[in-house]
Every structure is written in structure tokens, then in C-alpha cells.
Design an enzyme around this catalytic site. Sequence first.
Site, mmCIF file in Angstrom:
data_model
loop_
_atom_site.group_PDB
_atom_site.id
_atom_site.type_symbol
_atom_site.label_atom_id
_atom_site.label_comp_id
_atom_site.label_asym_id
_atom_site.label_seq_id
_atom_site.Cartn_x
_atom_site.Cartn_y
_atom_site.Cartn_z
ATOM 1 N N SER A 185 0.761 -1.310 0.028
ATOM 2 C CA SER A 185 -0.019 0.011 -0.102
ATOM 3 C C SER A 185 0.801 1.360 -0.011
ATOM 4 C CB SER A 185 -0.964 0.120 1.168
ATOM 5 O OG SER A 185 -1.883 -1.078 1.223
ATOM 6 N N ARG B 235 7.376 6.738 -4.413
ATOM 7 C CA ARG B 235 7.857 7.067 -3.384
ATOM 8 C C ARG B 235 7.332 6.311 -2.050
ATOM 9 N NH1 ARG B 235 4.588 11.246 -5.553
ATOM 10 N NH2 ARG B 235 2.449 10.745 -4.856
ATOM 11 N N ASP C 267 -4.076 -1.205 -1.332
ATOM 12 C CA ASP C 267 -5.148 -1.630 -0.186
ATOM 13 C C ASP C 267 -6.571 -1.054 -0.719
ATOM 14 O OD1 ASP C 267 -4.420 0.984 0.336
ATOM 15 O OD2 ASP C 267 -4.173 0.555 2.541
#
Length: 498
Positions: free
Chosen positions: A178, A193, A231
Site C-alpha cells: 500500500s 515514493r 489496499d
Amino acid sequence: MPASRRGSGSFTLTTGQTIAIHTRTQDEEDLPHATKKTMADHLRKYESLFTLTPQRMRMIVEAFTETLELGLNKPNQIVPMIPTYVFGWPTGQEKGDFLALDLGGTNLRVCLVTLQGEGKFEISQTKYRLTEEQKQDDGQKLFDFCAECLNTFVETNTGEGAGQLKPGQSLPLGFTFSYPCSQERIDHGELIRWTKGFGAGNTEGRDVAEMFKKSLEKYQLPIKLTALINDTTGTLIASHYVNPKTKIAVIFGTGCNAAYMEHVKNITKIEHLGIDPGAEMAINCEWGAFDSFEHEHLPRTKYDTVVDDTSNKPGEQAFEKLISGRYLGEILRLVLCELIDEGVLFLGQNTYKLEKPYCFDTAFLSLMESDPTDELLMVIGIFTHFFALETTLAERQFFRALAKLIGRRAARLSACGIAAIVSKMNYLDEGCSVGADGSLYNKYPGFADRVHEGLQDIFGDKGRNIVTYHAEDGSGVGSAIIAAMTKHRKDAGLYLNV
Ligand code: GLC
């Protein structure tokens, strides 16, 4: 009425620690404390800083909607609107055994999911706690740890004793990772990132699916990585599996993000791939990045600026930093520290415990808001037990009101994000369900009501057509359903054509 009363209770912090507290109100005031009037004056100031008017919300929605469009049209935007290669909704008939691995913000979870069709499933799972060190150390080591946990889990749950795996058989795995990853296919993902305080080295810019496969090889596990998912995407699919009215999914946890189903013809940045324009594909918005760097649209206070400047990623995840569970406690703590510095709070007391960054858990805000006692015994408990600080009733009422302002702002900003997707997709008239998950949504009292109130402030009465509800487990069940959908596409020879 007695001069003092006792109270007790227990609760679990996001760190997993369970705390039992026993408190009693002060009989006498022997320390200098701020008066009721002073606290009320201060509260007014914070009210104006943290309150979002409907008009301001509508302006945010407009900017947000444009940002979503931009992310679909052009690659590498701040809000990246990531195509997930999850095509359309599940049929509800997906079946089979699947492994799901969930690397979230706080825990690592391994699940064995048995999809039984007709929207039914069974799940067994184990959770492993991640240390701060693991979050910051080398990325490959983090994936090795994931593989190690999977290994233990598979041995216990699918070994000969459990009798689930035949020799030579391998289990398909959905990996819920996630963090923002740009994908070229469903079993690939380049980490754009880290977010949520993660900072593991040698990972940003690399294909995490490849890194993870390398770790799986080390353990020679009978597992095949079938899908790498976010997620939110998992939550979208799992929620639709059980409630087909679901069109949007939002996570309100350590991080905050949303996914929804888009028409491929609208994702113009991937036109060159030649995917059927009539198809549908889930989009992982990564909306936590809205207004990053430029800070043009969101109402940031000086406390939000400090949270941002002192984070491991200054400038980034601007929207998330105003909403998610990772930051709300810290925002409140910074306000308290300001009042300590101004000589308003805790005079004559040692405040060093409260001065430690991130020591004020967001769970404390939930607890303060849900304290049912007139004397606010829970608030007494938090301040004496964790920070060795005495408080008066006026101060406690102020702390609670402050928690409410910060929690309410987070919910109203979230409503702006949902409203942007609703406007973009024209869902307002027909209405839709929004599957929501995460500790903030599930545990913060009144959070959902405040989101709904926000939606009505934005859209008027029609805002009632948009209803959030507690979603199905996206990173477990959702990931398994997506692995099943992917396997089905592969078996049908569709995978190579993406
Ligand atoms: C952060 C992550 C995002 C995730 C969200 C909720 O915003 O970047 O990928 O969906 O947290 O966990």
C-alpha cells in the site's frame, strides 16, 4: 455529590499496547491552572483555524476534480491516478485458495483465503508487527522478512498436517503493497515514493514485485506472485463482491487514499496501450498527494506546516497529512505545546513527556471524544498516566473540543475527496456506496457521520445519496479476489494483451 470520583477503563493504542487506567478527579486545586474563560478564548481561535465552511469545501472539490482529471490525462502527475490493471468488477463466483500478504503502515499480515463463490469466503490469518528499524532499513531486507513470515505461515497453515497443498502445487499470492507504485501490468510495480513514514533504502524507483520475487526464491516457497495491489483497490473489489452498489473505496488509516472504477476511454495517458476503450479499470488515485508541494488549495495551519517540515518527506502527501491517523495526534500535540510555551497550560508542571514528537497517539483523540463522564475521567487518565500531568475540568473540556475540531476537519476534507470522485463520475443522482476501512473510520467516534454531514454541505440534500459503510477486508479478501480474477484472465489468454 462527592468531591471526587473514580473511573477506570482499558484500550489499545495503534502501537498495539493495551493500557488499563484508573483515575480519580482532584479534590483540590493546588497548581496554577488556566481559567475557564482563558480556555474558551483559546478555543475560539482554534475554531476559526480548523473549521471548514461549505463554500471552502466546494472550492476544494473543484480543484480536486481537476487534479483527478489531470492525473488520468498525463503521466507522472502529483496525484498519479495509477491504472491498476484490475479490469472491471468481480462476478461474485470467484473460487479457490489464495494467499494474501499485506504490507500496511503498521503491520505485516499473511492470510489464507478460500473463496467459495456467491460472495462467500473463509479466511485465516497471522499478523506480524513491523519495527521502526525495518521500515527504514534496506528494502530487500524488508521483503526478505515478508518472505520469512510467509514461510512460517505456509508451513503452519498449508503443510502436510493441514493437508492443503499437493506436491508440486503452488499457491497464487496477491501482494497488497500500500504505497504508490506505477504499474505496467498487474504483477509489476515501480515504487514512486514511500509514504506513511517508511523510508527503506534502495527501493524507490525499483520494481517491488521483482524484489519480492527474489525474496520468495530465497525460501523456495511454493508460491506464485499473481497480483500486486494497493489496499484501496483491494477494498474496492472486496466491497463490491459483497455489496455491488459500491463504486468507491477509501482507506482512513495510517494513510489516506481512494480507488474507484474508471472507463478505460477516460484514462487517456494509456491510450497507446490499445486496451479496449469500452473496458473498465480500477484506478488507485493516491489522493493523499493532493496539493503537495504547492499548497494552493488546502487550509493548512502552522501546526500542519510543522508536521510537514519535520516529516521524513517534507512537501509530500499534503492531503494525507491533514487527515490520516498517523498525523492527527501530532497536530493536537503541537497546539498543546504552543499553549505550554505561551504559559497557558500546565504551569509549574514538568511537560517533558508531552514534548516528544508523535507521543500523542491519535487513539487519544478518539478516547477523549468518546469519554462519557461529566468530569472527563478518560481525559484525566490519558494526561496523568502517559504524561504525568494534572488537568482541570476546563482544560479537559478544551482538549476534547480541540480533538473534535481536528477530527472534524479530517472528516470534512475526506468528504471533499469523495465528492470529487462522485462529481467526476456523475454518481450524485443515482447515488453510490463507498466502502471505507482503516482505524480512523472504524474507531473514531462520529467520523462517518461527519463525512456524511460534509457531503451534504457540499452537495445539499442530494449528498445523502452518497453513503459510506464499513468495507470488506480489502488487503485479505480483496487481494484474493483480484488474484482469482487475474488467474481467470490469464487462463483465458487475456493477460498478454493487458
Ligand atoms: C498511503 C499510501 C497509499 C495507501 C494509503 C492507505 O497514502 O501511499 O498507497 O493506499 O496510505 O493505506
